[in-house]
Design a protein around this motif. Structure first.
Motif, short mmCIF file in Angstrom:
data_model
loop_
_atom_site.label_atom_id
_atom_site.label_comp_id
_atom_site.label_asym_id
_atom_site.label_seq_id
_atom_site.Cartn_x
_atom_site.Cartn_y
_atom_site.Cartn_z
N ARG A 98 -7.01 53.16 -6.23
CA ARG A 98 -6.89 53.28 -7.39
C ARG A 98 -8.35 53.67 -8.37
NH1 ARG A 98 -2.89 49.15 -9.45
NH2 ARG A 98 -0.42 49.80 -7.42
N LEU A 99 -9.31 53.06 -7.47
CA LEU A 99 -10.28 53.19 -8.34
C LEU A 99 -11.08 55.10 -7.85
CD1 LEU A 99 -12.23 50.24 -6.88
CD2 LEU A 99 -11.77 51.30 -10.03
N ARG A 100 -10.69 55.18 -6.89
CA ARG A 100 -11.43 56.37 -5.90
C ARG A 100 -11.71 57.91 -7.14
NH1 ARG A 100 -9.04 56.18 -0.56
NH2 ARG A 100 -6.81 57.48 -1.06
N GLY A 101 -12.43 58.68 -7.57
CA GLY A 101 -12.01 59.64 -8.12
C GLY A 101 -12.04 60.72 -7.44
N ARG A 102 -11.82 62.10 -8.12
CA ARG A 102 -11.03 63.14 -7.66
C ARG A 102 -11.83 63.60 -6.50
NH1 ARG A 102 -9.47 67.25 -11.07
NH2 ARG A 102 -7.55 65.74 -12.15
N GLU A 103 -13.14 63.44 -6.38
CA GLU A 103 -14.22 63.98 -5.42
C GLU A 103 -14.04 63.26 -4.09
OE1 GLU A 103 -18.65 65.73 -5.36
OE2 GLU A 103 -17.79 65.11 -7.31
N ILE A 104 -13.91 61.76 -4.43
CA ILE A 104 -14.30 60.98 -3.11
C ILE A 104 -12.09 60.85 -2.32
CG2 ILE A 104 -13.83 58.51 -2.72
CD1 ILE A 104 -16.75 58.12 -4.97
N ASP A 105 -11.75 61.46 -3.28
CA ASP A 105 -10.61 61.09 -2.89
C ASP A 105 -10.22 62.58 -1.60
OD1 ASP A 105 -7.82 59.45 -3.15
OD2 ASP A 105 -6.58 61.60 -3.86
N TRP A 106 -10.97 63.24 -2.39
CA TRP A 106 -10.89 64.64 -1.87
C TRP A 106 -11.42 64.57 -0.15
CZ3 TRP A 106 -14.13 67.91 0.68
CH2 TRP A 106 -13.65 69.28 1.32
N ILE A 107 -12.46 64.08 -0.24
CA ILE A 107 -13.51 63.72 1.05
C ILE A 107 -12.80 62.65 1.79
CG2 ILE A 107 -16.00 62.07 2.37
CD1 ILE A 107 -16.62 62.74 -1.10
N VAL A 108 -12.16 62.02 1.17
CA VAL A 108 -11.09 60.90 2.32
C VAL A 108 -9.86 61.09 2.59
CG1 VAL A 108 -9.70 58.21 1.65
CG2 VAL A 108 -11.77 58.91 0.96
N ARG A 109 -9.43 61.94 1.96
CA ARG A 109 -8.31 62.65 2.81
C ARG A 109 -8.49 63.77 3.91
NH1 ARG A 109 -3.37 61.75 0.07
NH2 ARG A 109 -4.27 60.75 -2.18
N THR A 110 -9.25 63.89 4.06
CA THR A 110 -10.31 65.45 4.78
C THR A 110 -10.46 64.36 5.72
OG1 THR A 110 -10.93 66.31 2.79
CG2 THR A 110 -11.25 66.98 5.14
N GLY A 111 -11.72 63.30 5.36
CA GLY A 111 -11.64 61.97 6.68
C GLY A 111 -10.85 61.74 7.36
N PHE A 112 -9.92 61.65 6.35
CA PHE A 112 -8.06 60.86 6.99
C PHE A 112 -7.82 61.66 8.00
CE2 PHE A 112 -4.23 60.51 7.35
CZ PHE A 112 -3.91 59.17 8.12
N TRP A 113 -7.06 62.99 8.06
CA TRP A 113 -6.66 64.13 8.87
C TRP A 113 -8.45 64.18 9.87
CZ3 TRP A 113 -2.30 64.79 8.71
CH2 TRP A 113 -1.11 64.52 7.65
N VAL A 114 -9.25 64.69 9.14
CA VAL A 114 -9.76 64.72 11.24
C VAL A 114 -10.12 63.53 11.76
CG1 VAL A 114 -12.85 64.81 11.60
CG2 VAL A 114 -11.13 66.30 9.19
N LEU A 115 -9.90 62.46 11.34
CA LEU A 115 -10.50 61.21 12.32
C LEU A 115 -9.30 61.30 13.00
CD1 LEU A 115 -12.12 57.87 10.43
CD2 LEU A 115 -12.58 59.55 12.79
N LEU A 116 -7.77 61.70 12.06
CA LEU A 116 -6.93 61.20 13.05
C LEU A 116 -6.70 63.03 14.49
CD1 LEU A 116 -3.89 60.31 13.35
CD2 LEU A 116 -2.85 61.95 11.83
N PHE A 117 -6.83 63.60 14.42
CA PHE A 117 -7.06 64.29 15.40
C PHE A 117 -8.06 64.33 16.43
CE2 PHE A 117 -4.72 67.62 11.82
CZ PHE A 117 -3.73 68.49 12.63
N ALA A 118 -9.13 64.33 15.95
CA ALA A 118 -9.92 63.34 16.87
C ALA A 118 -9.08 62.04 17.90
CB ALA A 118 -11.25 62.77 16.54
N PHE A 119 -8.78 61.46 17.42
CA PHE A 119 -8.40 60.25 17.55
C PHE A 119 -6.90 60.52 18.32
CE2 PHE A 119 -5.00 56.57 17.68
CZ PHE A 119 -5.47 55.93 18.61
N VAL A 120 -6.17 61.70 18.12
CA VAL A 120 -5.35 62.21 19.21
C VAL A 120 -5.44 62.40 20.32
CG1 VAL A 120 -2.72 63.42 18.87
CG2 VAL A 120 -3.54 61.90 17.01
N GLY A 121 -6.74 63.53 20.09
CA GLY A 121 -7.39 64.07 20.96
C GLY A 121 -8.24 63.44 22.49
N SER A 122 -8.52 62.41 21.69
CA SER A 122 -9.54 61.94 22.67
C SER A 122 -8.62 61.34 23.67
CB SER A 122 -10.32 60.50 22.01
OG SER A 122 -10.76 60.94 20.77
N MET A 123 -7.05 60.43 22.94
CA MET A 123 -5.87 59.76 23.67
C MET A 123 -5.81 60.78 24.32
SD MET A 123 -5.74 56.49 22.78
CE MET A 123 -4.84 55.79 22.53
#
Lengths: 264, 655
Positions: B317-342
């Motif tokens: 709830r505290l996240r502003g729009r900018e950080i929200d965008w960074i977090v969301r993008t980071g999440f997808w990048v990490l997810l793909f990296a995780f699946v790829g590594s596995m």
């Protein structure tokens, strides 16, 4: 007025907060020995917080609190209580799970001394016969008015230097409020200074010699009781206007101001 | 008659041992307001140290007694008070239960780490020689030292404590302090010291109980204390955690009835093998259903609780729009990296571990839904997972059903059991509910899972390749990983949707205030049953998934200790969000795997680490991961605000 002895309770530039939420912004006032001060103000003005700061329940973030001339800032509540300050908190001020008698004994052992417990009990039951009849009942089973009387009885038998009574009349029938206020008057006669936190302006001013009016965590009036009524009513009326304005506005800006800026 | 005496009288020392613990539990509850799940662990710690000093270091008995009981016992109590329970607001029942549980889970795991995994063979007796027969009751019931010390200790302890609580001013102040420490301070009483004294006293009692009763059991094992604790909890519950005398009497009765029944029942009967071991649990369940005082346990509230500051908002709830965008993008990048590594370079050992972590994550999602969203504490989640796994296994074995189809039916079965549990405990909340679910978990552990018809005995059910294509899963973890990922994504998405939807709002309202929720027309019983049923289904799916990964379904994989650990772990990382559950699942297995590289002695530390983590729960009920997220979000917002000079979001103070 010249004063030879220090005020029995003195707050100086007190600021206080609940976690990140600030509640008091530099509150200062003092209570003379044996005086009665009414603490007035609308909902959320910080009246209860002032009471809690004085008794040590809420830690002061800056400023100082003195009881009977001794600086008690930052001391735990039990030390302040032993210094002679009694605080009857808002709502329920008794231990629900203990019996009426146990509540009194717990209090009297500390305030009146171990040897005096049984005589103190007798005096308390004499002064409040309703409590004597129900001495073995759980305090939680008492009516709201009786609980308020019990919390007064705990204090009145060995009068403290200063008694802070927080909203004693809240939710009580008028006749019971009379009883409670009679108890407060008793306390004052026996030399206790009173700080009466109250929303019923008339009741409080009838008892008090001076008054403090709070608004949004700051003192807007500190002086004789006669002058307080106009200020207190004005503060309440202004609060109503602000709330009405907020209610009539539409859209995201409808929130009332956050409380730390824009006060008088 | 002679025979009855012969069976019943030996039950008395057992009953007295239960009574000592039951009285200790009631004492702790009455003087500190905490239902101390860790009480048995405390006793165990003292007994362990006592035996360790005497046996491994040849200390004289009195010195060992001094060290383990007089110093360690109250010391532990003081530590619990100072660092744990003092920080928990009295209104936060969940935090108190979870802190107690983390002690129960953590202490027995910690002791071997500190003192080494020596096999301690029984402690010496202090007062009476355990094997000496002092006299005979009736004609031929021998009374030995164990018997005498248990009975005498129970009686003396009960009398002393009742007198202390009812007649002394310290007792009065302790009882008052339970209701409101602040109100007690207003009376001029040094409330922190009163509470500390109460904890020291309870610690001393636990230590005494541990050392004096240790010779009753052949070896000093944590398991003995758990069995003891269950009987003690049942007795304490019968006394509504209020009367020490009632608790003591019930405890003695449990001991006598158990041993008498053991004597009369034929050893081959169902009653002997299944019902008798479950007897204390049945007493506990009965008490929870019938004793009215238990329904009002958490009702007496501190009138000054509003002095505590309100809880902070969640990080999202505290996240502003900018950080929200960074977090969301980071999440997808990490997810793909995780699946790829596995699927590419991950070493097989780590792939297995992470696969297991994903199965745990699904089980943990059930905790997120039930505890995080609906605010209901369940200590039977591992049991529910086990129910689904065994159902799927038995269906495959007997009906030849495909294991995956069986898993769905198993999840349904777990869901039904959870719903039944919810219906049975509709009138309980907080601590009562925790005890009810704990009783259910223990019941399954002792009476149902070990049965041949359910689990095929202690070895469990081994999955066969005719039930599901095990060959596909065999060469590497890829196929299983994709299956687990699919299940996890579906379940996590489902939980997130439920949380955001109408049901989620109803459940959140119920968590916030049952009275308030009922006032706006939320059907509380139905929502509660629904939350349990959904959570049971999730746990079931996770259990079946875990079974496929392990290829063996063993009862030990789903015992009550795991249920406790599950709740503790999820609450540690963050119970409010879906990410919290996944972080908990992955965290659990990663920590376990990392400890494999550590010295042998430290390998039992997994639970200790999480128990330590749970201790932070007292201060930060949102979980440590969530706490750190909030801190970093706030930091990032400050940096951004500094850079853009954009207006900071303002928060509104309470009235």
């Amino acid at each position: 007025m010249t004063r030879l002895e220090p005020p029995v309770l003195e707050l100086e530039a007190v600021r206080a907060a609940y976690g990140p939420y600030r509640a008091l912004f530099g509150v200062s006032f003092s209570v003379d020995r044996g005086a009665a001060v009414a603490l007035l103000g609308p909902n959320g003005a910080g009246k209860s917080t002032v009471a809690r700061v004085a008794s040590g329940l809420v830690r002061v973030s800056s400023g100082s609190v003195r009881v009977d001339g001794r600086d008690v800032t930052g001391e735990p509540a039990w030390r302040i209580a032993r210094a002679g300050l009694a605080h009857v908190p808002e709502g329920r001020g008794v231990f629900d799970s203990l019996s009426v008698e146990e509540n009194l004994v717990l209090s009297f052992r500390r305030r009146a001394g171990r040897g005096e417990v049984s005589t103190s009990l007798e005096r308390a039951y004499e002064r409040f016969p309703a409590l004597g009849q129900r001495r073995h009942d759980r305090a939680g089973a008492l009516s709201g008015g009786q609980q308020r009387l019990l919390s007064l009885a705990k204090v009145l038998v060995a009068p403290p230097k200063v008694l802070i009574a927080d909203e004693l009349s809240l939710g009580l029938a008028p006749s019971v409020i009379d009883d409670v206020y009679a108890g407060l008057a008793d306390a004052r006669r026996s030399g206790t200074a009173l700080v009466v936190v109250e929303q019923q302006i008339d009741r409080a001013l009838a008892l008090a010699s001076s008054a403090v009016v709070l608004d949004r965590g700051a003192v807007v009036y500190f002086g004789p009781a006669q002058g307080a009524r106009a200020v207190a009513e004005e503060v309440v009326a202004r609060r109503h206007r602000v709330e009405e304005d907020a209610a009539t506005q539409v859209g995201p800006g409808a929130r009332p101001p956050a409380g730390r800026e824009g006060r008088t | 008659m002679e025979q009855l005496l012969g069976f019943a009288v030996p039950g008395i020392p057992y009953g007295c041992a239960y009574a000592v613990f039951a009285v200790g539990l009631v004492l702790t509850y009455q003087t500190t307001g905490v239902f101390n799940f860790g009480y048995g662990a405390q006793a165990y710690a003292s007994a362990f140290v006592f035996a360790w000093l005497v046996e491994n270091h040849a200390w004289p008995t009195w010195a060992a007694f001094l060290c383990s009981v007089v110093i360690l016992g109250p010391g532990l109590g003081l530590v619990f008070d100072r660092f744990l329970f003092r920080r928990i607001p009295s209104t936060n029942t969940t935090a108190r239960v979870v802190t107690g549980l983390s002690l129960l889970v953590g202490i027995p795991a910690l002791l071997p780490v500190i003192f080494g995994n020596g096999n301690l063979v029984g402690a010496p007796s202090i007062v009476f020689n355990p094997d000496t027969v002092y006299f005979h009751l009736g004609s031929d019931v021998p009374v030995n030292g164990i018997y005498l010390s248990a009975v005498l200790f129970a009686v003396v302890m009960l009398v002393v404590l009742v007198l202390l609580l009812r007649t002394t001013s310290l007792g009065l102040e302790m009882r008052a302090g339970v209701e409101s420490r602040r109100l007690l301070e207003l009376e001029g009483v040094n409330a922190p010291r009163v509470t500390a004294t109460a904890w020291a006293l309870c610690g001393l009692m636990a230590g005494l109980a541990g050392v004096l009763l240790a010779p009753t059991e052949v070896t000093v094992q944590a398991q003995d204390y758990v069995t003891l604790m269950v009987a003690a909890i049942a007795a304490a519950a019968c006394a509504a955690l209020r009367s020490m005398s009632v608790a003591a009497v019930v405890a003695v009765l449990i001991g006598v009835v158990s041993l008498t029944a053991q004597g009369y029942l034929p050893t081959s009967s169902f009653w002997y093998s299944a019902v008798l071991p479950a007897f204390p649990f049945l007493v506990l369940v009965g008490a929870l259903l019938l004793v009215p005082g238990l329904r009002r346990l958490d009702e007496a509230k501190d009138p000054l609780s509003s002095v505590d500051p309100p809880p902070p908002p969640p990080s999202s709830r505290l996240r502003g729009r900018e950080i929200d965008w960074i977090v969301r993008t980071g999440f997808w990048v990490l997810l793909f990296a995780f699946v790829g590594s596995m699927l590419t370079w991950m070493p097989p050992s780590w792939e297995t571990v992470l696969n297991q972590g994903m199965a745990y994550s699904v089980i943990f999602l059930s905790v997120t839904l039930l505890t995080g969203t609906a605010g209901q504490l369940s200590l039977a989640q591992a049991t529910l997972a086990g129910i689904a796994a065994f159902t799927a296994g038995q269906l495959a074995r007997h009906v030849g059903l495909d294991f995956l189809a069986g898993a769905v039916l198993g999840a349904l079965a777990a869901s039904v059991v959870a719903a039944v549990l919810a219906v049975a405990s509709l009138r309980l909340r907080g601590l009562g509910l925790a005890l009810m679910t704990l009783a259910a978990a223990l019941l399954f552990d002792v009476a149902i899972f070990p049965a041949q018809a359910v689990s095929g005995g202690t070895g469990g059910i081994t999955l066969s390749s005719s039930w599901l294509p095990l060959d596909l899963f065999a060469p590497d973890g890829h196929a299983y990983f994709l299956l687990a990922l699919l299940v996890l994504v579906v379940c996590a998405g489902g939980v997130a949707l439920v949380q955001r939807g109408t049901v989620g709002r109803f459940l959140a309202a119920m968590r916030g205030s049952e009275l308030g929720a009922a006032g706006v027309g939320v059907n509380l019983p139905w929502q509660r049953v629904l939350a349990f049923a959904l959570s049971g289904a999730l746990a079931g799916v996770g259990g079946a998934l875990l079974a496929i990964q392990q290829t063996v379904i063993a009862p030990g994989e789903f015992n009550y200790q795991l249920s406790l650990a599950f709740v503790v772990i999820v609450l540690t990382t963050g119970v409010g969000t879906v990410e919290g559950a996944i972080q908990a699942g992955i965290g659990l297995v990663v920590v376990e795997q990392l400890l494999q590289y550590a010295p042998q002695r430290l390998q039992g530390l997994t639970f200790v680490l999480f128990a330590l983590g749970a201790l932070t729960y007292a201060a930060h009920p949102e979980g440590i991961v969530e706490l750190e997220k909030r801190r970093w979000t706030e930091r990032a917002e400050r940096v951004l605000a500094h850079r853009h000079r954009s207006p900071a979001t303002s928060s509104v103070g309470p009235s």
